[in-house]
Design an enzyme around this catalytic site. Structure first.
Site, mmCIF file in Angstrom:
data_model
loop_
_atom_site.group_PDB
_atom_site.id
_atom_site.type_symbol
_atom_site.label_atom_id
_atom_site.label_comp_id
_atom_site.label_asym_id
_atom_site.label_seq_id
_atom_site.Cartn_x
_atom_site.Cartn_y
_atom_site.Cartn_z
ATOM 1 N N GLU B 127 -18.582 16.623 18.251
ATOM 2 C CA GLU B 127 -18.125 16.130 19.479
ATOM 3 C C GLU B 127 -18.852 16.568 20.860
ATOM 4 O O GLU B 127 -19.077 15.726 21.582
ATOM 5 C CB GLU B 127 -16.617 16.350 19.665
ATOM 6 C CG GLU B 127 -15.927 15.769 20.967
ATOM 7 C CD GLU B 127 -15.691 14.324 20.964
ATOM 8 O OE1 GLU B 127 -16.628 13.548 21.467
ATOM 9 O OE2 GLU B 127 -15.112 13.708 19.955
ATOM 10 N N LYS B 203 -28.847 10.661 21.809
ATOM 11 C CA LYS B 203 -27.167 10.423 22.043
ATOM 12 C C LYS B 203 -26.766 8.846 21.759
ATOM 13 O O LYS B 203 -25.857 8.466 21.297
ATOM 14 C CB LYS B 203 -26.603 10.736 23.578
ATOM 15 C CG LYS B 203 -26.806 12.292 23.716
ATOM 16 C CD LYS B 203 -26.668 12.716 25.233
ATOM 17 C CE LYS B 203 -26.783 14.216 25.401
ATOM 18 N NZ LYS B 203 -26.870 14.497 26.806
#
Lengths: 428, 428
Positions: B127, B203
């Site tokens: 996460e 990302k």
């Protein structure tokens, strides 16, 4: 691949979408769940009611008990306390898992039903109950499980946000905007549950219970709606660079956990100020994570169905593979903050006679009650005779009790003609 | 209560906060995890380095392999491909679970490491790798598992958002704001990875893989940074009610999945436009849920530590109780959208001679290439001799290939002095 029997209770706006997606996307859902999700039936009050033709007629039944007794997973979308509560209890008692969006039932009996689920190794999930499509309950209880949440502030009622946003945009009065919202279907014929904050209060109790790992009772939520907000309040807020939102606020303070729903002034730069129309958003403050916000659609058939099906997939995965139950929100006893001790800043509007010494008298009452003034603005209207002035005062953080005493004493002054408004302020 | 051995690799900004929280909040974490989390050691390059005195000195070690071999849970915060990759592989191979925030490694080898984890019944969670403290990966892969995500747009690099936000606020040039960001510690001495979009591209690949249940390779991400954005571009955007943001965009189209990072014009009313300073936010569109946004701190020791510990609690719960592994993001093969076929609108700035027929020639080239003009604004500067005009053209959605051909042909026109800028537009 295993097949799990899914019973659907209710076929309204959300239920019809859940049924559609279960049927249309069966193979994708099976991939993700690790099991086939077989919709075995849809309990309705009257099978003869005309419905969307996409759903096979033979799925409808009035025998909800039989449907529940045969299911691995029960999706309850009836709303209201009964028969929803009895049917959920019936499912959980026999170890079937339950997904529900029933905030009223959860606010009233959430802890009891969670305990019943836990005792029967069954799952109870309810992401759809708060802020519709927005994944908020799982992030709060799972993603932030290594952190300490200090405050949650949510726009969790779309109807009131639609009304306040329209008042802000158009300058119209509450009653006119409410009528428009009713015409557009954003507000119910009887709008009480929304505009008086009851719906938001139920959601606030659920959010507080999850955020603080406790069981926060609905009766301990302070609740004040938006029906007294005037176009003048909205305009004054605008002048001050603020906007009025109905917020559900849950916070952990020195005196315990306080949960309250009330109209709130927010600076226009606050992330929640940019939430328009019927959208919802939940702002979370945690010790380590800092400020977070979750934004999306708070209602509607498809958005709410998305949350229901996300829960359904999660439930199915655990039925197939086992694993931990969702964290139970009832592990710690709760110290409820006395609302009189809740501390916020306030914005107070006063109409006063424009005569010497008034400001000094008012300031002295604030000082006596220990309420510190952060900002004060006076607008004098010399056209009226005798001249009147409007005072807008913003205080530093103060307790409800000190503020109430201050306002009561100020109202007694002969020179004070009217207390126009008293609004709490957050995020400043 | 069971005790799980936790090995920490790295003790930088984030690692030090993870260690602090593991030690300070041990009892709260144990309650939530269902197991005691015992920090058995912290692997560092040099144990003699001066560090925060709160962490017991005896925890530090240079023998990372021995630490990993003794652990139930490994938290990798070294960054970079090696030795992080080897140590994670070592842990997963023996069935230990891994939490990492290493976006570069995940973008390069995420699918392989996920498969290794799965093969050893171990967990791999990350996460913290995207958007720091913001719970975004779990909502995408779990909460939205009953839905179909169509598009993800994220502000996932705090440095570039800080720079673009400052350019927007102050009107300053890129180089000056970059120097300021470096002085404030928001940008590295060598800012290439941030300002050229490489960090955002890693990302973007991770987000695309989770959102579309696939394995999207970093090399297929189109990447364009912000170093060519001028104060003039920012001012022109402002005039048009827009703001320039560096967005990581992943979308599913008819031609497959396209992932791209580039400066993007957004209307100021778009929720992402209100993301200021070094904050991050990820905007998600799903078929049923509609529009969602997740907002918060994208970097920093404590915020990132919050995400790491949320993962750690989740991992511990499964180690104790068993259950399904996180959904593997590699179930479907991926059709990569040819970037030439990606469709967006464009804003094009041109400096042209102010003479009759120029507009007609330009419009005709757009038409020939099938690029439809949505809006056009001409500002003439008659002070210069001969007079020049600045044209700002916004197109309807068009493919990259059609647009490139159009711009190339327009640039050939004798009357066109300069192509000032070509920027993609979203959210309009």
């Amino acid at each position: 691949m295993k097949t799990l029997k899914v019973a659907l209770l209710g076929c309204g706006n959300v239920g019809a979408q859940v049924a559609r997606i279960l049927l249309e996307d069966a193979s994708v859902l099976a991939d993700r769940a690790g099991a086939k999700l077989e919709l075995t039936g849809i309990a309705v009050r009257n099978v003869a009611t005309q419905r969307d033709g996409q759903i096979p007629a033979e799925l409808f039944t009035t025998d909800s008990a039989a449907l529940v007794d045969d299911a691995d997973i029960v999706i309850e979308l009836l709303g209201g306390l009964e028969p929803a509560g009895e049917l959920i209890g019936r499912a959980l008692s026999r170890g079937a898992s339950v997904i529900t969006g029933n905030k009223a039932l959860l606010a009233a009996r959430g802890a009891e039903l969670s305990a019943l689920a836990f005792a029967n190794d069954a799952q109870l999930r309810y992401e759809a109950a708060v802020a519709g499509a927005i994944p908020i309950l799982r992030p709060i209880s799972d993603s932030l499980s290594g952190d300490r949440i200090t405050k949650v502030m949510g726009i969790v009622n779309g109807t009131t946000n639609f009304i306040l946003d329209a008042m802000d945009t158009t300058g119209a009065q509450f009653d006119d905007v409410l009528a428009e919202a009713q015409a557009l279907g954003y507000a119910e014929a009887d709008p009480t549950a929304d505009v008086e904050g009851h719906d938001a209060a139920a959601k606030a109790a659920i959010l507080a219970s999850l955020a603080f790992h406790t069981d926060f009772a609905l009766e301990n939520v302070y609740c004040e709606g938006i029906s007294k907000i005037t176009a003048g309040d909205v305009a004054a807020a605008k002048d001050a660079g603020m906007v009025i939102k109905l917020l559900a606020i849950a916070e952990r303070g020195e005196n315990g956990i306080g949960v309250r729903v009330h109209p709130t002034l927010l600076p226009r730069t606050h992330p929640l100020a940019a939430v328009h129309g019927a959208f919802n958003a939940v702002f979370v403050e945690a010790e380590n994570a800092g400020e977070l916000m979750f934004y999306g659609r708070g209602a509607g058939g498809s958005p709410t169905a998305s949350a229901v099906l996300g829960d359904t997939v999660a439930v199915a995965r655990r039925v197939v593979s086992g694993g931990p139950l969702p964290a139970i929100a009832t592990q710690q006893s709760v110290q409820v903050m006395d609302f009189a001790q809740a501390a916020t800043s306030y914005a107070i509007g006063l109409r006063v006679s424009d005569e010497p010494g008034v400001l000094a008298s008012i300031a002295s009452i604030f000082a006596t009650n220990g309420v510190s003034i952060e900002a004060l603005r006076q607008t004098v209207n010399r056209d009226s005779a005798p001249a009147v002035a409007e005072l807008r005062i913003v205080t530093h953080r103060s307790t409800e009790s000190a503020l109430s005493a201050t306002v009561a004493a100020v109202a007694e002054l002969a020179a004070v003609q009217e207390v126009i408004s008293v609004l709490r302020v957050e995020g400043n």
